[in-house]
Design a protein around this motif. Structure first.
Motif, PDB file in Angstrom:
ATOM      1  N   THR A  31      36.179  41.829  35.034  1.00 38.91           N
ATOM      2  CA  THR A  31      37.477  41.712  35.212  1.00 38.91           C
ATOM      3  C   THR A  31      38.182  41.658  33.869  1.00 38.91           C
ATOM      4  O   THR A  31      38.731  42.353  33.414  1.00 38.91           O
ATOM      5  N   ASN A  35      39.756  44.407  31.499  1.00 35.47           N
ATOM      6  CA  ASN A  35      41.049  44.237  30.865  1.00 35.47           C
ATOM      7  C   ASN A  35      41.280  44.289  29.404  1.00 35.47           C
ATOM      8  O   ASN A  35      42.137  45.133  29.023  1.00 35.47           O
ATOM      9  N   MET A  40      41.750  48.100  33.072  1.00 38.79           N
ATOM     10  CA  MET A  40      42.094  47.372  34.363  1.00 38.79           C
ATOM     11  C   MET A  40      43.649  47.202  34.365  1.00 38.79           C
ATOM     12  O   MET A  40      44.334  47.453  34.933  1.00 38.79           O
ATOM     13  N   SER A  43      47.219  44.888  37.007  1.00 32.97           N
ATOM     14  CA  SER A  43      46.825  45.153  38.371  1.00 32.97           C
ATOM     15  C   SER A  43      45.258  45.895  38.650  1.00 32.97           C
ATOM     16  O   SER A  43      45.046  46.268  37.683  1.00 32.97           O
ATOM     17  N   HIS A  45      41.327  45.364  40.879  1.00 31.96           N
ATOM     18  CA  HIS A  45      40.574  44.244  41.030  1.00 31.96           C
ATOM     19  C   HIS A  45      39.241  44.892  41.237  1.00 31.96           C
ATOM     20  O   HIS A  45      38.713  45.975  41.445  1.00 31.96           O
ATOM     21  N   GLN A  59      39.631  38.863  43.765  1.00 31.32           N
ATOM     22  CA  GLN A  59      40.386  37.918  42.984  1.00 31.32           C
ATOM     23  C   GLN A  59      41.642  37.741  44.060  1.00 31.32           C
ATOM     24  O   GLN A  59      41.814  38.488  44.840  1.00 31.32           O
ATOM     25  N   SER A  64      46.112  36.337  37.015  1.00 27.66           N
ATOM     26  CA  SER A  64      46.160  37.321  35.843  1.00 27.66           C
ATOM     27  C   SER A  64      44.871  37.912  35.613  1.00 27.66           C
ATOM     28  O   SER A  64      43.864  37.105  35.625  1.00 27.66           O
ATOM     29  N   ARG A  65      44.703  39.106  35.373  1.00 26.81           N
ATOM     30  CA  ARG A  65      43.362  39.591  35.186  1.00 26.81           C
ATOM     31  C   ARG A  65      42.902  39.504  33.855  1.00 26.81           C
ATOM     32  O   ARG A  65      41.785  39.784  33.377  1.00 26.81           O
ATOM     33  N   LEU A  68      41.101  35.433  34.536  1.00 26.88           N
ATOM     34  CA  LEU A  68      40.339  35.122  35.760  1.00 26.88           C
ATOM     35  C   LEU A  68      39.255  34.076  35.361  1.00 26.88           C
ATOM     36  O   LEU A  68      38.524  34.306  34.288  1.00 26.88           O
TER      37      LEU A  68
END
Ligand SMILES: [Zn+2]
Length: 261
Positions: A31, A35, A40, A43, A45, A59, A64-65, A68
């Motif tokens: 993740t 990101n 990513m 939003s 997952h 998650q 927050s991505r 995580l």
């Protein structure tokens, strides 16, 4: 109950916990890397199927991505209901996208859902459909279906409809919404997300230059024979984990071996 069955039963939880922790580390790292790669965003997952029918890791809706951590992941069952997780955390509204695909695709052990604009644009115009144009996009030789319902996949019915659109494909576009990439492992999902976005961006660029020339069936077959998927996944996962470690994105303490114990 015979002795053999008792031995298996008592040995399973220890191994199961080790695998769960490894998957937690992989999902959190995947993740953070997606990101950082701007795939990513704020939003979406990543999920991972747990062994022995124990549901899957995902998650929470609010986490927050970009920050995580493995211990913040939730465990949900194949109905999309929360089984365990830190107090007060709730699954994302689109948890059913994951649960309904896991339910019908035994070959899928990890799913990524994200909202990448350059990939989504292929669902917004009456123009070329997204197709494999780059070599590693042979992963999607059996198609990249487009799910016609742009709504959030926030019910079992919508999840089931999306899983039906996906069929046996390894990725799908959700019209005016986002993407779904499925694979046999978390490292596999990371690598596939990277190549999926590379392919979409390359095809978009090619559209600017003229008529797009997607990979032919012969090229797909030939390159498909050349690719050693496990070796390729290990190479790219190692590269991106090394990059993440050097940036301080993930700590050394996480178990980020590509292969589960
Ligand atoms: Zn979404």
């Amino acid at each position: 109950m015979n002795n053999a069955a008792q031995v298996i039963k008592t040995s399973e939880p220890v191994q199961g916990r080790e695998i769960e922790q490894h998957l937690r580390d992989q999902v959190a790292a995947c993740t953070l890397m997606l990101n950082e790669l701007k795939i990513m965003g704020y939003s979406g997952h990543v999920s991972a199927r747990l062994p022995d029918g124990r549901g899957f890791l995902i998650q929470s809706v609010d986490q927050s991505r970009a920050s995580l951590r493995p211990e913040l992941l939730l465990i949900c069952n194949m109905d999309g209901y929360l089984l365990s997780g830190p107090e007060g955390l709730r699954p994302p509204s689109e948890v059913f996208l994951h649960s309904e695909i896991f339910r019908v695709r035994a070959d899928v052990h990890s799913i990524a859902h994200f909202h990448h604009d350059r990939s989504a644009v292929f669902t917004l115009a009456d123009g070329p459909q997204l197709a494999p144009v780059k070599n590693h996009a042979v992963r999607w030789a059996n198609g990249i279906p487009v799910h016609p319902n742009p709504n959030h996949v926030n019910s079992p019915e919508r999840g089931s409809a999306l899983a039906a659109t996906l069929g046996q494909a390894h990725a799908a576009l959700i019209r005016a919404h986002g993407q779904v990439v499925v694979a046999e492992s978390v490292p596999g999902v990371l690598v596939d997300c990277v190549h999926f976005v590379e392919n979409a961006e390359a095809m978009y660029d090619a559209c600017m230059l003229g008529r797009v020339l997607p990979l032919t069936a012969e090229e797909i077959a030939s390159f498909g024979e050349d690719i050693k998927r496990t070796k390729h996944i290990n190479k790219l996962w190692t590269y991106y984990v090394g990059r993440a470690l050097s940036m301080g994105l993930v700590p050394e303490a996480w178990n980020l071996e590509a292969k589960l114990q």
